[in-house]
Design a protein around this motif. Structure first.
Motif, PDB file in Angstrom:
ATOM      1  N   MET A  55      -8.511  35.558  -7.471  1.00  0.00           N
ATOM      2  CA  MET A  55      -7.289  34.966  -7.162  1.00  0.00           C
ATOM      3  C   MET A  55      -7.467  33.201  -7.052  1.00  0.00           C
ATOM      4  N   GLY A  56      -6.624  32.441  -7.571  1.00  0.00           N
ATOM      5  CA  GLY A  56      -6.876  31.097  -7.459  1.00  0.00           C
ATOM      6  C   GLY A  56      -6.788  30.286  -6.018  1.00  0.00           C
ATOM      7  N   THR A  57      -7.047  29.371  -6.155  1.00  0.00           N
ATOM      8  CA  THR A  57      -6.746  28.507  -4.873  1.00  0.00           C
ATOM      9  C   THR A  57      -5.393  27.800  -4.846  1.00  0.00           C
ATOM     10  N   TRP A  58      -4.879  27.438  -3.538  1.00  0.00           N
ATOM     11  CA  TRP A  58      -3.455  26.938  -3.334  1.00  0.00           C
ATOM     12  C   TRP A  58      -3.650  25.662  -4.079  1.00  0.00           C
ATOM     13  N   PHE A  59      -2.342  25.084  -4.342  1.00  0.00           N
ATOM     14  CA  PHE A  59      -2.249  23.665  -4.990  1.00  0.00           C
ATOM     15  C   PHE A  59      -2.207  22.801  -3.481  1.00  0.00           C
ATOM     16  N   ASP A  60      -3.203  21.730  -3.572  1.00  0.00           N
ATOM     17  CA  ASP A  60      -3.075  20.920  -2.531  1.00  0.00           C
ATOM     18  C   ASP A  60      -2.248  19.879  -2.405  1.00  0.00           C
ATOM     19  N   MET A  61      -0.883  19.966  -1.856  1.00  0.00           N
ATOM     20  CA  MET A  61       0.122  19.240  -1.944  1.00  0.00           C
ATOM     21  C   MET A  61      -0.242  18.062  -1.296  1.00  0.00           C
ATOM     22  N   GLU A  62      -0.784  18.128   0.039  1.00  0.00           N
ATOM     23  CA  GLU A  62      -0.990  17.193   0.979  1.00  0.00           C
ATOM     24  C   GLU A  62      -2.059  16.289   0.244  1.00  0.00           C
ATOM     25  N   GLY A  63      -2.948  16.783  -0.561  1.00  0.00           N
ATOM     26  CA  GLY A  63      -4.075  16.028  -1.074  1.00  0.00           C
ATOM     27  C   GLY A  63      -3.162  15.213  -2.403  1.00  0.00           C
ATOM     28  N   PHE A  64      -2.427  15.759  -2.826  1.00  0.00           N
ATOM     29  CA  PHE A  64      -1.584  14.860  -3.963  1.00  0.00           C
ATOM     30  C   PHE A  64      -0.923  13.933  -3.382  1.00  0.00           C
ATOM     31  N   LYS A  65      -0.206  14.191  -2.175  1.00  0.00           N
ATOM     32  CA  LYS A  65       0.380  13.327  -1.756  1.00  0.00           C
ATOM     33  C   LYS A  65      -0.080  12.021  -1.180  1.00  0.00           C
ATOM     34  N   ASN A  66      -1.484  12.297  -0.499  1.00  0.00           N
ATOM     35  CA  ASN A  66      -2.400  10.973  -0.167  1.00  0.00           C
ATOM     36  C   ASN A  66      -2.917  10.578  -1.429  1.00  0.00           C
ATOM     37  N   PHE A  67      -3.346  11.251  -2.454  1.00  0.00           N
ATOM     38  CA  PHE A  67      -3.730  10.443  -3.756  1.00  0.00           C
ATOM     39  C   PHE A  67      -2.640   9.735  -4.251  1.00  0.00           C
ATOM     40  N   TYR A  68      -1.515  10.107  -4.367  1.00  0.00           N
ATOM     41  CA  TYR A  68      -0.409   9.418  -4.811  1.00  0.00           C
ATOM     42  C   TYR A  68      -0.195   8.048  -4.137  1.00  0.00           C
ATOM     43  N   PHE A  69       0.035   8.095  -2.822  1.00  0.00           N
ATOM     44  CA  PHE A  69       0.241   6.980  -1.773  1.00  0.00           C
ATOM     45  C   PHE A  69      -0.542   6.042  -2.030  1.00  0.00           C
ATOM     46  N   ALA A  70      -2.065   6.414  -2.262  1.00  0.00           N
ATOM     47  CA  ALA A  70      -3.344   5.490  -2.372  1.00  0.00           C
ATOM     48  C   ALA A  70      -3.060   4.857  -3.460  1.00  0.00           C
ATOM     49  N   LYS A  71      -2.498   5.385  -4.595  1.00  0.00           N
ATOM     50  CA  LYS A  71      -2.407   4.869  -5.999  1.00  0.00           C
ATOM     51  C   LYS A  71      -1.079   3.832  -6.158  1.00  0.00           C
ATOM     52  N   SER A  72      -0.230   3.874  -5.135  1.00  0.00           N
ATOM     53  CA  SER A  72       1.222   3.486  -5.195  1.00  0.00           C
ATOM     54  C   SER A  72       1.229   2.029  -4.663  1.00  0.00           C
ATOM     55  N   LYS A  73       2.488   1.325  -4.943  1.00  0.00           N
ATOM     56  CA  LYS A  73       2.869   0.447  -4.183  1.00  0.00           C
ATOM     57  C   LYS A  73       3.177   0.479  -2.886  1.00  0.00           C
ATOM     58  N   TYR A  74       3.855   2.000  -2.495  1.00  0.00           N
ATOM     59  CA  TYR A  74       4.017   2.305  -1.056  1.00  0.00           C
ATOM     60  C   TYR A  74       2.770   2.074  -0.429  1.00  0.00           C
ATOM     61  N   SER A  75       1.874   2.626  -0.775  1.00  0.00           N
ATOM     62  CA  SER A  75       0.497   2.494   0.083  1.00  0.00           C
ATOM     63  C   SER A  75       0.127   1.185   0.538  1.00  0.00           C
ATOM     64  N   LYS A  76       0.399   0.190  -0.318  1.00  0.00           N
ATOM     65  CA  LYS A  76       0.035  -1.197  -0.237  1.00  0.00           C
ATOM     66  C   LYS A  76       1.014  -1.693   0.782  1.00  0.00           C
ATOM     67  N   LYS A  77       2.192  -1.386   0.667  1.00  0.00           N
ATOM     68  CA  LYS A  77       3.497  -2.100   1.583  1.00  0.00           C
ATOM     69  C   LYS A  77       3.049  -1.533   3.046  1.00  0.00           C
ATOM     70  N   LYS A  78       2.799  -0.266   3.091  1.00  0.00           N
ATOM     71  CA  LYS A  78       2.459   0.816   4.447  1.00  0.00           C
ATOM     72  C   LYS A  78       1.386  -0.169   4.991  1.00  0.00           C
ATOM     73  N   LYS A  79       0.344  -0.228   3.845  1.00  0.00           N
ATOM     74  CA  LYS A  79      -0.889  -1.022   4.947  1.00  0.00           C
ATOM     75  C   LYS A  79      -0.655  -2.197   5.508  1.00  0.00           C
ATOM     76  N   ILE A  80       0.110  -3.120   4.840  1.00  0.00           N
ATOM     77  CA  ILE A  80       0.351  -4.471   5.155  1.00  0.00           C
ATOM     78  C   ILE A  80       1.094  -4.315   6.341  1.00  0.00           C
ATOM     79  N   VAL A  81       2.052  -3.575   6.536  1.00  0.00           N
ATOM     80  CA  VAL A  81       3.014  -3.392   7.536  1.00  0.00           C
ATOM     81  C   VAL A  81       2.052  -2.842   8.984  1.00  0.00           C
ATOM     82  N   ASP A  82       1.432  -1.901   8.699  1.00  0.00           N
ATOM     83  CA  ASP A  82       0.501  -1.475   9.684  1.00  0.00           C
ATOM     84  C   ASP A  82      -0.598  -2.427  10.236  1.00  0.00           C
TER      85      ASP A  82
END
Length: 88
Positions: free
Chosen positions: A1-28
């Motif tokens: 049986m395969g492992t479950w897709f890591d959606m949380e991991g994907f979201k974190n990966f996506y946010f780290a690579k997107s402009k959203y992440s930069k905007k969130k970091k500067i506001v934080d």
């Protein structure tokens, strides 16, 4: 049986690579600089206190954010919108 897709991991990966992440970091980081240097949360201060502290410390806050690795354009853009929001 395969492992479950890591959606949380994907979201974190996506946010780290997107402009959203930069905007969130500067506001934080802005919030952290404010809290650390003025010993008051932006959630617990009157609007007039925010305006007064901002007017007296614009360059200081700008320099602190640049020191955290943000670009000049990113800092200027965020602070411009902060001023617009404060002046509403």
């Amino acid at each position: 049986m395969g492992t479950w897709f890591d959606m949380e991991g994907f979201k974190n990966f996506y946010f780290a690579k997107s402009k959203y992440s930069k905007k969130k970091k500067i506001v934080d980081d802005f919030e952290a600089v404010w809290n650390e240097n003025f010993h008051s949360s932006l959630y617990k201060i009157a609007r007039s206190g925010v305006i007064s502290r901002w007017n007296n410390n614009q360059q200081f806050i700008n320099d602190k954010l640049l020191g955290k690795g943000h670009t000049i354009a990113g800092v200027n853009g965020m602070l411009k919108l902060f001023v617009e929001w404060v002046n509403k």
